[in-house]
Motif scaffolding. Structure first.
Motif: not given
Length: 943
Positions: A707, A709-710, A714
């Motif tokens: 999460r 890294e996500e 973004e």
């Protein structure tokens, strides 16, 4: 009244085995299935489980003395009750409309019916306040439903009709083999019946259920165990309506934790549906006594004539407890409880016109023994000699109506008798006592008694100086002191204890007068305001909730105990705020000493703030060396988040679900506990991102890193990651090994800060570790801590690096008026000294470990206790149903029952199915045993 005859006592029916019962159900009603015998005093009952999975039914074979017409009336009564909205077992009707068929067993003809079986549980073990109230409501609803029932053929003479009690007892008391029990039973019943007989012509009659007891109501909801149906109309009869309630109330008295005050909840609930007349209110408790006597005598009769009746043998213990409770106070006191519960007037006993009791009117000082007395500070109330020491100071008096803390002790599972029903005086020996009014003097073993036709004054601890049975005039010398004396005024012929539980005191006041006026200058103890809760709710915002629906008024704390206005001592398993224990003398003295010197805002320069900041920095691992001082955990976490924003230049924050971090704008934004805010997840700002709470099996660590890294991919990398280092709000759940290390690394890789919320679990509470993050083998960038720091004083801190702290300056300056004030700093230093000097972290490790082991053993015996989370003095016993669902309602009820047993506990977690066990760190092994014993009792006897 019906004449006494052999028909009063029903003969035992012949034995019927289960195979025969199954055959009868098949042949008469076409129901094929297995039969299981159910207990009964006088009938034969069998539960039939059909082979075709149809609903279970009850085969009821009545006592040979019961006619078919009586049973048809019972069937009609069940129909009327159902029409009134109460569940009841209706009889299966044949084509001709009848419900009864004769059966012959061993040459004896009996009448049989097949009834619907009401699924649910009867009331065993502990009864909650809601269950007690509802059984009263059910009894009233049934009586209202049966008010118009007409069934002349069902009117009969039998032993359970309370009108027949004198005849029944005349027949059965000879079976009571214990001579003392037989004598006390007869004496109590005869006195009670004398009252009933005087009221009989004013008691209305109708058909009543006749045995509406704990065994004859069922609760359809196994969680709440609140009754919603009635069964077994076998004692249906036309008799006094108030007899129904007497039977119901008597059945409550043997239950675990029941007392007279609690039993009156059923009376009040009955009265709300079917109001009792004054005559019925006055007859009710005498009828309860009579019912208790009949139950005990009948049980002895059944055991003597039907030795194999295990049901009767088991019930005898309960029935003896019913009689004991029913006669535990004088009849006048019990009736005062009834009248208060039904809104009928009660009259307080006043003194007759009187003159002073003490010759010469000596001056006395008040010995304050109340829960708020400064004379009892620092645990002095626990000394067995406390009262003697305080009275020894000179001529003194302890007040009437005062709840004495000295009469209470920790660990008592029931309401203690603390309220004085008399006045105690310490006077010089040979102080003369004079008659306050004309009367007759009678020496006693401990002093003397002055009697009139209406009142009696008892004086213990004196010497009578007049012969026995001497009539004296007001003002005439009757005795002299020989030490400390006890003075009590009662209604003539009534015996009263010296002390009573607070719940019974208003009732005792109808037969006990306040003797204060006999002592010049003496006034009774002030009465605590009973409207305090209403006043709170009128002036205090509703959102600032309190524990419990009817909270006790707490006025004192000592170590791990809380004490209410009535002197009841509660074990505090909840207060992680009061880390070093309530009212620690060392902390009290340090605060008072500093306040006498200086208390001002923290922008002045003084030694304490420097010393405290140094101590805090030294407790943190390198490189954390810089301290901010604030007033609360909310402020500490809020500041920590601001540091993260200043450091990273980004607003985005990653938080863990199910956590609570505070009430400020920033801390509320990152708090996702739905227990604190049901809409928490739906109302988060878009800059708050969450990961699942790592509270079970799963790839929580990998998912949290993913999460992070996500979010970076973004274009919204988090500026800070905030997490409790042990999942405190979720019940002390330890994080998976390596969780914080992996998430911290990922966050730092994208320029964010790792914030450790240690507000609840830090400061040695975990036992093995001073800080929760030590269990994870990591060092955060920012520590937020509070609660334990001040042991009840508002105090919080943020500990970080000099570099991170300096970055915050770019956005302005930081200032907290009271954060780090001289008094706050002294509080913080003293708390650290106490934790160190009294080895409270070691105590958390050892006693907390012992408590966890004992709770885990409890879980092996009670499957609802599914797990015990946490470490040290942050433990989380978790309750789940057999299905695995969170036992939310059960946990709330368990907490309420624990409170009744003198233990303060509360639920936590998003499902509110975990106890938050986080007591003051002075908690002892004895207190751990007390907690486990109380919880074991709750899980064994019910909630």
């Amino acid at each position: 009244m019906t004449d006494t005859s052999d028909a009063l006592v029903q003969p035992a029916p012949p034995e019927i085995d289960e195979e025969t019962a199954a055959v009868l159900a098949r042949d008469l009603w076409g129901v094929r299935g297995a039969a299981r015998a159910l207990g009964s005093h006088q009938d034969r009952n069998f539960l039939i489980t059909p082979a075709d999975a149809a609903p279970r039914v009850l085969l009821k074979i009545a006592n040979p003395s019961v006619t078919a017409a009586e049973l048809e009336a019972q069937s009609a009564a069940a129909d009327a009750i159902v029409r009134a909205g109460v569940r009841a077992p209706r009889a299966v009707r044949f084509a001709d409309g009848s419900t009864v068929r004769p059966v012959v067993v061993e040459g004896v003809t009996m009448q049989a019916r097949l009834l619907e079986f009401l699924e649910g549980e009867t009331l065993s073990g502990y009864l909650s306040p809601a269950a007690v109230r509802e059984i009263g409501t059910l009894a009233a609803a049934v009586d209202v439903a049966l008010g118009d029932l007409v069934a002349p053929a069902a009117e009969r003479t039998h032993q359970w009709d309370l009108r027949e009690a004198p005849g029944v007892l005349a027949e059965l008391r000879e079976y009571v083999t214990d001579a003392d029990l037989r004598e006390s039973l007869s004496r109590a019943a005869d006195a009670a019946w004398k009252v009933v007989a005087g009221l009989a012509d004013r008691l209305p009659s109708q058909f009543i259920h006749g045995d509406l007891t704990d065994d004859n109501v069922v609760a359809g909801d196994p969680v709440t165990r609140v009754p919603d149906g009635v069964i077994d109309l076998g004692d249906l009869n036309r008799t006094w309506t108030v007899g129904e309630l007497a039977i119901t109330v008597s059945s409550l008295l043997h239950h675990d934790g029941m007392d007279l005050a609690r039993a009156t909840r059923a009376i009040a609930a009955y009265h709300a549906v079917r109001p009792l007349s004054p005559a019925e209110a006055d007859a009710l408790w005498p009828l309860v006594v009579v019912r208790g006597a009949v139950l005990v005598a009948s049980a002895h009769h059944v055991i003597a004539t039907d030795p194999t009746n295990e049901y009767a043998a088991e019930n005898l213990l309960h029935e003896r407890e019913i009689l004991r409770q029913a006669t535990s106070v004088p009849p006048e006191v019990a009736t005062a409880l009834v009248r208060a519960a039904t809104g009928h007037e009660t009259v307080t006993l006043d003194l007759p016109a009187s003159s002073p009791l003490l010759s010469g009117s000596p001056s006395v000082s008040i010995v304050d023994l109340s829960p708020t007395s400064p004379l009892l500070d620092e645990g002095r109330w626990l000394s067995d000699s406390a009262e003697d020491e305080l009275f020894a100071a000179g001529p003194s008096a302890a007040r009437f109506g005062e709840a004495r803390l000295t009469r209470s002790r920790p660990g008592a599972p029931s309401e203690p008798a603390t309220v004085a029903l008399g006045v105690e005086l310490q006077l010089p020996d040979a102080t003369q006592l004079t008659a306050p009014w004309p009367g007759t003097v009678h020496p006693t073993d401990h002093g003397l008694e002055l009697r009139t036709d209406t009142h009696a004054v008892t004086i213990d601890g004196c010497r009578a100086i007049t012969p026995a049975d001497t009539e004296v005039a007001a003002g005439q010398a009757i005795g002299e002191t020989a030490g400390r004396i006890w003075i009590q005024v009662t209604r003539a012929g009534v015996s009263a204890p010296r002390f009573a539980p607070a719940s019974l005191v208003p009732a005792w006041r109808t037969v006990v007068a306040d003797p204060s006026a006999l002592i010049p200058g003496l006034t009774p103890a002030p009465v605590s305001a009973d409207d305090l809760l209403a006043r709170r709710e009128a002036s205090f915002a509703d959102v600032q909730e309190h524990y419990f629906a009817d909270p006790p008024v707490m006025v004192r704390g000592w170590r791990e105990h809380l004490i209410d206005t009535d002197g009841r001592v509660y074990l505090d398993t909840l207060n992680n705020v009061t880390s070093v224990g309530h009212a620690h003398p060392r902390l009290v003295e340090a605060v008072a000493a500093q306040w006498r010197l200086l208390n001002t805002n923290s922008r002045f320069h003084y030694p304490a703030v420097v010393e405290f900041s140094e101590r805090l920095a030294a407790l943190a691992p390198d490189p954390l060396d810089t301290v901010f001082l604030v007033n609360s955990g909310s402020e500490a976490v809020d500041l920590a988040l601001r540091l993260g924003q200043a450091w990273s230049g980004r607003r985005d924050v990653l938080a863990v679900r199910e956590a609570y971090h505070g009430w400020t704008y920033l801390t509320d934004a990152v708090s996702t506990s739905i227990a604190d805010n049901p809409a928490a997840l739906q109302t988060r700002p878009d800059w708050v991102h969450t990961v699942p709470a790592p509270t079970g099996d799963g790839a929580y660590t990998a998912d949290a890193v993913a999460r992070v890294e996500e979010l970076a991919a973004e274009g919204t990398p988090v500026g800070a990651f905030v997490a409790e280092t042990v999942f405190g709000n979720a019940g002390g759940v330890m994080l998976p090994d390596g969780y914080l290390d992996a998430v911290y690394r990922a966050v730092r890789a994208h320029g964010g800060l790792a914030i450790a919320d240690e507000v609840q679990v830090g400061y040695g509470r975990l036992g093995e570790w001073f800080w929760g993050f030590e269990q994870q083998g990591v060092v955060p960038d920012v520590i937020a801590v509070a609660k334990a720091m001040g042991s009840g004083h508002p105090l919080g801190a943020v500990i970080t690096t000099r570099e991170i702290a300096e970055r915050y300056r770019t956005g302005g300056y930081f200032f907290s008026s009271a954060g780090g004030s001289p008094v706050s700093s002294i509080v913080g230093l003293t708390v650290l000294d106490i934790i160190r000097d009294e080895e409270l972290q070691r105590n958390a490790r050892e006693v907390g470990g012992y408590l966890k082991e004992r709770l885990q053993e409890l879980g092996r015996r009670h499957p609802i206790l599914a797990a015990v989370h946490g470490s040290g003095f942050y433990l989380g016993p978790e309750f789940r149903r057999a299905s695995g669902e969170p036992a939310t309602a059960e946990t709330a009820a368990i907490c309420a029952r624990l409170r009744e047993l003198g233990v303060i506990a509360q639920p936590t977690g998003d499902h509110q199915n975990i106890l938050k066990i986080k007591p003051p760190m002075v908690f002892t092994r004895d207190s751990a045993d007390e907690l486990v014993a109380a919880l074991d009792r709750v899980l064994t006897t019910g909630w």
